[in-house]
Every structure is written in C-alpha cells, then in structure tokens.
Scaffold this motif. Structure first.
Motif, short mmCIF file in Angstrom:
data_model
loop_
_atom_site.label_atom_id
_atom_site.label_comp_id
_atom_site.label_asym_id
_atom_site.label_seq_id
_atom_site.Cartn_x
_atom_site.Cartn_y
_atom_site.Cartn_z
N ASN A 131 0.82 -1.21 0.00
CA ASN A 131 0.00 0.00 0.00
C ASN A 131 0.86 1.27 0.00
O ASN A 131 0.51 2.26 -0.64
N VAL A 132 1.98 1.21 0.70
CA VAL A 132 2.85 2.39 0.79
C VAL A 132 3.75 2.51 -0.44
O VAL A 132 4.26 3.58 -0.74
N CYS A 133 3.92 1.41 -1.17
CA CYS A 133 4.80 1.41 -2.34
C CYS A 133 4.11 1.83 -3.63
O CYS A 133 4.73 2.43 -4.51
N VAL A 134 2.83 1.51 -3.78
CA VAL A 134 2.20 1.53 -5.10
C VAL A 134 2.24 2.91 -5.76
O VAL A 134 2.62 3.05 -6.93
N ALA A 135 1.88 3.96 -5.03
CA ALA A 135 1.86 5.29 -5.65
C ALA A 135 3.27 5.80 -5.93
O ALA A 135 3.48 6.54 -6.90
N GLN A 136 4.23 5.41 -5.11
CA GLN A 136 5.62 5.81 -5.37
C GLN A 136 6.07 5.34 -6.74
O GLN A 136 6.74 6.05 -7.48
N ARG A 137 5.69 4.10 -7.08
CA ARG A 137 6.14 3.52 -8.34
C ARG A 137 5.35 4.10 -9.52
O ARG A 137 5.91 4.39 -10.58
N GLU A 138 4.04 4.29 -9.31
CA GLU A 138 3.20 4.74 -10.42
C GLU A 138 3.33 6.23 -10.69
O GLU A 138 3.28 6.66 -11.85
N VAL A 139 3.50 7.03 -9.65
CA VAL A 139 3.55 8.48 -9.81
C VAL A 139 4.99 8.99 -9.93
O VAL A 139 5.31 9.79 -10.81
N ARG B 112 1.63 6.30 3.70
CA ARG B 112 1.44 6.29 2.25
C ARG B 112 1.47 7.71 1.69
O ARG B 112 2.09 7.97 0.65
N ALA B 113 0.83 8.66 2.39
CA ALA B 113 0.84 10.05 1.93
C ALA B 113 2.24 10.64 2.02
O ALA B 113 2.70 11.35 1.12
N LEU B 114 2.97 10.32 3.08
CA LEU B 114 4.33 10.83 3.25
C LEU B 114 5.29 10.27 2.20
O LEU B 114 6.29 10.92 1.86
N ALA B 115 4.98 9.08 1.71
CA ALA B 115 5.86 8.44 0.72
C ALA B 115 5.97 9.24 -0.57
O ALA B 115 6.91 9.05 -1.34
N MET B 116 5.04 10.14 -0.79
CA MET B 116 5.08 10.97 -2.00
C MET B 116 5.92 12.22 -1.80
O MET B 116 6.00 13.07 -2.69
N ASP B 117 6.55 12.34 -0.63
CA ASP B 117 7.40 13.50 -0.30
C ASP B 117 6.66 14.82 -0.52
O ASP B 117 7.14 15.72 -1.23
N PRO B 118 5.49 14.97 0.10
CA PRO B 118 4.69 16.17 -0.14
C PRO B 118 5.28 17.41 0.53
O PRO B 118 6.02 17.32 1.51
N LYS B 119 4.92 18.56 -0.03
CA LYS B 119 5.28 19.84 0.57
C LYS B 119 4.32 20.21 1.70
O LYS B 119 4.65 20.96 2.61
#
Length: 246
Positions: free
Chosen positions: A102-110, A154-161
C-alpha cells in the motif's frame, strides 16, 4: 515562517448548485506552519481542504501551491497533487495489498521509483509511524488506528510539501485516537506543513500554530490557539466553543 506562502487562497467561492458553501475565503499557509480548521458541521471545512488539491473545483477565486496556480487540466492537477499529501476520514487502503505494498504503489506509479527504492522508502516510513512490524499484514488485520497510520505513511511516501488531514480520527474508536494524533504531533514537531480539519481541540491547542474558525461560509476568527480557543473575540467563536462545553 515568512515570505511567499506555501498555500495561498484568494477570494475562494464554492457553490453546490445554488448553495454557497464558501464565500470569499482568503487564507495563506506558510511553510512549516500547522493550521487547524475548526467550526460547526456544514461550515465548509472539508470542502475547503478538498479545494486545495483540486478534488473540489472552486466556483471562483484562485489557489496557489508552492507558487503554482491550481488549474483543472490533468497535467496541472497532477503537478499540484504531487506536492500534496491527503489523509481522509476513511483510510482508503487497498484491501488486497499488504501494508508495505500500500505504501509502495503510488511511489512507483507516480514517481517512477524502482521496486527496491519504493520498498526502502516504505520501510523507513512504516518505522516512522511505528508499524514496521506490520509490513506484511493486510489492512483487514489492522486496527482502525493502525490503518490510519499506514494511510499517513502512504501520503508521506510521496514526499509532499504540505499534508492535508480531513478529520483523520473521526472514524476511530476513542481509545485509538491518541496513536494517530501522536504521529501527527511528531510530524508537526519535525516541521511538516499541515492543514488539519479536526474536532480534537486538545490537538489544536498543542500542535497548531494557528486555528481558523470557519462558520457561515467565511472565516469567523483566526489566530494562535490560545486566543481562538481560550479567549475568542467573535460572537461566532464564543458560541461555537460554548456548544463544545455544553
């Protein structure tokens, strides 16, 4: 916390049909600031939050995130959303994926990270929210508080501002609220920019740099938590806090 705001909202109007939910909102959020949005049900708190990342389209006005104006074509929306982490009331985890997945999927796709890069980052963040030992578990085997902490990772995994939290504890049993708020306090202490819709006044007192009271489509009052929550100057603020203590 000076200079160009990380989030800048000017004269925001949001209508649903003929109903005006937000009416001329001006709000800045500085980098590193924690802003808690409070107010009665139906005041537009969640709507305002969803406008920031384009989940709701504003009727008029302008929104900038990191100096980039929010527009509604796919490219601009994706650019804006890559800077924003969002945590909802419901956890929205994929039930057929493990916690780690769950924490990996958006990192790879986005972000296009490799499998190993995504797993390494996910491992770091699960450690950060106290759930490294649950990496191979499935969401249905977690408590509500644990699921919400996975959603934060999961949200933090996208390195948000900036991180947006929409009543992140409202779906939790009372005994599980504290573990989620503790993770959020830690993020605040580490300097994460956060906009939080919450009914948890203790959290607002302890973690917020600024409390914004929304009511009747506008900002009724804003300022340091000790002022807004301890000694409100507006009649609307006094009435809202009186309702909380009844």
């Amino acid at each position: 916390m000076t200079g160009q705001p990380l989030v800048q909202m000017r004269d925001i109007v949001k209508k649903f049909g003929s109903t005006v939910v937000l009416d001329g909102i001006d709000l800045d959020v500085q980098e590193g600031e924690v802003v808690c949005l409070i107010g009665p049900s139906g005041a537009g708190k969640s709507t305002l939050l969803r406008c920031i990342n384009g989940l709701e389209r504003i009727s008029s006005g302008s929104i900038e995130v990191g100096g980039q104006e929010l527009r509604y074509d796919e490219k601009h929306l994706n650019d804006i959303r890559s800077r924003i982490g969002m945590v909802f009331q419901s956890f929205n985890l994929f039930p057929h994926m493990t916690v780690l997945e769950n924490v990996c999927v958006a990192q790879r796709e986005v972000h296009g990270r490799s499998k190993d890069e995504a797993r390494a980052r996910a491992g770091e963040l699960l450690e950060r929210v106290g759930l490294a030992h649950k990496a191979d578990a499935y969401p249905d085997n977690l408590s509500g508080g644990q699921q919400q902490r996975v959603a934060i990772a999961r949200a933090l995994a996208m390195d948000p501002k900036v991180m947006l939290f929409d009543e992140p504890t409202s779906a939790l049993d009372p005994e599980l609220v504290g573990e989620v708020l503790q993770v959020m306090r830690t993020l605040a202490d580490e300097g994460m920019t956060m906009v939080v819709v919450t009914h948890e006044m203790r959290f607002a007192r302890q973690a917020a740099d600024r409390v914004v009271l929304l009511a009747d489509g506008g900002i009724a009052e804003q300022g340091p938590p000790e002022d807004v929550l301890g000694n409100p100057s507006s009649e609307r603020g006094k009435a809202f806090l009186a309702e909380l203590t009844d």
